[in-house]
Design a protein around this motif. Structure first.
Motif, PDB file in Angstrom:
ATOM      1  N   CYS A   1      10.850 -19.741 -36.353  1.00  0.00           N
ATOM      2  CA  CYS A   1      11.652 -20.238 -35.268  1.00  0.00           C
ATOM      3  C   CYS A   1      11.032 -21.679 -34.712  1.00  0.00           C
ATOM      4  N   HIS A   2       9.982 -21.825 -34.551  1.00  0.00           N
ATOM      5  CA  HIS A   2       9.388 -23.227 -33.838  1.00  0.00           C
ATOM      6  C   HIS A   2       8.767 -23.841 -34.853  1.00  0.00           C
ATOM      7  N   GLY A   3       8.691 -23.948 -36.208  1.00  0.00           N
ATOM      8  CA  GLY A   3       8.134 -24.942 -37.196  1.00  0.00           C
ATOM      9  C   GLY A   3       6.565 -24.638 -37.106  1.00  0.00           C
ATOM     10  N   ALA A   4       6.201 -25.114 -38.483  1.00  0.00           N
ATOM     11  CA  ALA A   4       4.844 -25.155 -38.673  1.00  0.00           C
ATOM     12  C   ALA A   4       3.753 -25.763 -37.716  1.00  0.00           C
ATOM     13  N   ASP A   5       4.148 -26.783 -37.142  1.00  0.00           N
ATOM     14  CA  ASP A   5       3.319 -27.662 -36.354  1.00  0.00           C
ATOM     15  C   ASP A   5       3.923 -27.450 -34.952  1.00  0.00           C
ATOM     16  N   GLY A   6       5.052 -26.625 -34.664  1.00  0.00           N
ATOM     17  CA  GLY A   6       5.588 -26.516 -33.307  1.00  0.00           C
ATOM     18  C   GLY A   6       6.758 -27.433 -33.267  1.00  0.00           C
ATOM     19  N   ASN A   7       7.236 -28.194 -34.380  1.00  0.00           N
ATOM     20  CA  ASN A   7       8.244 -29.119 -34.298  1.00  0.00           C
ATOM     21  C   ASN A   7       9.392 -28.396 -35.168  1.00  0.00           C
ATOM     22  N   ASN A   8      10.591 -28.442 -34.454  1.00  0.00           N
ATOM     23  CA  ASN A   8      11.725 -27.600 -35.269  1.00  0.00           C
ATOM     24  C   ASN A   8      12.986 -28.478 -34.931  1.00  0.00           C
ATOM     25  N   ALA A   9      14.038 -28.068 -35.462  1.00  0.00           N
ATOM     26  CA  ALA A   9      15.315 -28.749 -35.202  1.00  0.00           C
ATOM     27  C   ALA A   9      16.189 -27.904 -34.153  1.00  0.00           C
ATOM     28  N   GLY A  10      15.585 -26.955 -33.476  1.00  0.00           N
ATOM     29  CA  GLY A  10      16.203 -26.254 -32.421  1.00  0.00           C
ATOM     30  C   GLY A  10      16.776 -24.940 -33.245  1.00  0.00           C
ATOM     31  N   PRO A  11      17.506 -23.881 -32.585  1.00  0.00           N
ATOM     32  CA  PRO A  11      17.603 -23.824 -31.002  1.00  0.00           C
ATOM     33  C   PRO A  11      16.533 -23.434 -30.380  1.00  0.00           C
ATOM     34  N   ALA A  12      15.747 -22.856 -30.800  1.00  0.00           N
ATOM     35  CA  ALA A  12      14.266 -22.352 -30.225  1.00  0.00           C
ATOM     36  C   ALA A  12      13.533 -23.760 -30.029  1.00  0.00           C
ATOM     37  N   PRO A  13      12.740 -23.773 -28.669  1.00  0.00           N
ATOM     38  CA  PRO A  13      11.932 -24.767 -28.184  1.00  0.00           C
ATOM     39  C   PRO A  13      10.864 -25.336 -29.206  1.00  0.00           C
ATOM     40  N   ALA A  14      10.679 -26.642 -28.928  1.00  0.00           N
ATOM     41  CA  ALA A  14       9.537 -26.999 -29.435  1.00  0.00           C
ATOM     42  C   ALA A  14       8.207 -26.720 -28.763  1.00  0.00           C
ATOM     43  N   LEU A  15       7.355 -26.168 -29.550  1.00  0.00           N
ATOM     44  CA  LEU A  15       6.102 -25.704 -28.748  1.00  0.00           C
ATOM     45  C   LEU A  15       4.881 -26.949 -28.887  1.00  0.00           C
ATOM     46  N   ALA A  16       5.185 -27.800 -29.642  1.00  0.00           N
ATOM     47  CA  ALA A  16       4.107 -29.027 -30.013  1.00  0.00           C
ATOM     48  C   ALA A  16       3.995 -29.514 -28.655  1.00  0.00           C
ATOM     49  N   ALA A  17       2.401 -30.065 -28.331  1.00  0.00           N
ATOM     50  CA  ALA A  17       2.159 -30.738 -27.345  1.00  0.00           C
ATOM     51  C   ALA A  17       2.345 -29.924 -26.009  1.00  0.00           C
ATOM     52  N   GLN A  18       2.798 -28.858 -26.037  1.00  0.00           N
ATOM     53  CA  GLN A  18       2.546 -27.954 -24.922  1.00  0.00           C
ATOM     54  C   GLN A  18       1.351 -27.674 -24.094  1.00  0.00           C
ATOM     55  N   TYR A  19       1.278 -27.309 -22.951  1.00  0.00           N
ATOM     56  CA  TYR A  19      -0.013 -26.842 -22.331  1.00  0.00           C
ATOM     57  C   TYR A  19      -0.117 -25.098 -22.956  1.00  0.00           C
TER      58      TYR A  19
END
Length: 218
Positions: free
Chosen positions: A59-77
């Motif tokens: 849902c969120h991508g291998a590195d926390g970057n994705n095309a949605g609709p789930a949120p991007a998690l990359a660079a989040q605290y």
């Protein structure tokens, strides 16, 4: 990049080498100060978190970057991510993420959060939105709308406030931001008086403008 001594001792020599390999390969944030690294990563092990994050990658991508609709998690605290993971686990925030978070231990979740926190968010496409920019930078005091910058930073990068981390919102998907603001406004999402008051004062058009503007921030 300098890694603070406490992180070196916790990872050990081999894990430090692997962490540096992540940085050099472009899979991790390469320009963090000691303090930023400590605040973003928290107590988890980002090297161990990489394979453990597979439960989240669909849902969120291998590195926390994705095309949605789930949120991007990359660079989040990491501390913010952990807080949300626990809300999923305990049913405080019903979400499809329940399934993935329930398969991981507390230590695993801390490692996964640290891994995503260390990643760089994909460069967004800037969007022009005068209404969104005004609300983000100045808010609207007569309507009890606080400027987003006061809690989320001048570029939406997030801020540490006492023992809590206010999330990074810059570069997040507009559709996700819109959905969250609507949930705060309706009362479906709770836990922050400031967010509830702000969202309840926003019109549909302002929520749309703000979401589009935030999605283009870097």
């Amino acid at each position: 990049m300098r890694i603070r001594s406490s992180l070196i001792s916790s990872f050990g020599a081999l894990r430090l080498v692997l962490l540096l390999a992540l940085l050099v390969s472009g899979f991790a944030r390469a320009a963090l100060s000691d303090q930023e690294l400590a605040e973003r990563v928290g107590d988890g092990d980002p090297v161990a978190g990489r394979p453990k994050s597979q439960a989240c990658q669909a849902c969120h991508g291998a590195d926390g970057n994705n095309a949605g609709p789930a949120p991007a998690l990359a660079a989040q605290y990491s501390s913010y991510l952990l807080k949300q993971f626990r809300k999923f686990q305990f049913g405080e925030r019903p979400h499809p993420g329940d399934a993935a978070s329930n398969t991981l231990s507390s230590e695993d979740l801390a490692d996964v959060a640290a891994y995503f926190a260390l990643q760089d968010r994909t460069e967004p496409v800037s969007a022009v939105s005068p209404i969104g920019e005004r609300l983000f930078a100045r808010g609207d005091a007569p309507r009890q709308i606080a400027p987003c910058t006061s809690c989320h930073g001048d570029k939406g990068q997030g801020l540490i406030a006492g023992s809590d981390a206010n999330p990074a919102i810059g570069g997040q998907h507009a559709a996700y931001l819109r959905a969250q603001l609507l949930d705060w406004r309706s009362g479906k999402r709770v836990g922050s008086t400031a967010m509830s008051l702000t969202a309840k004062a926003l019109s549909d058009a302002e929520i749309e403008a703000l979401s589009v503007y935030l999605a283009g921030l870097r």
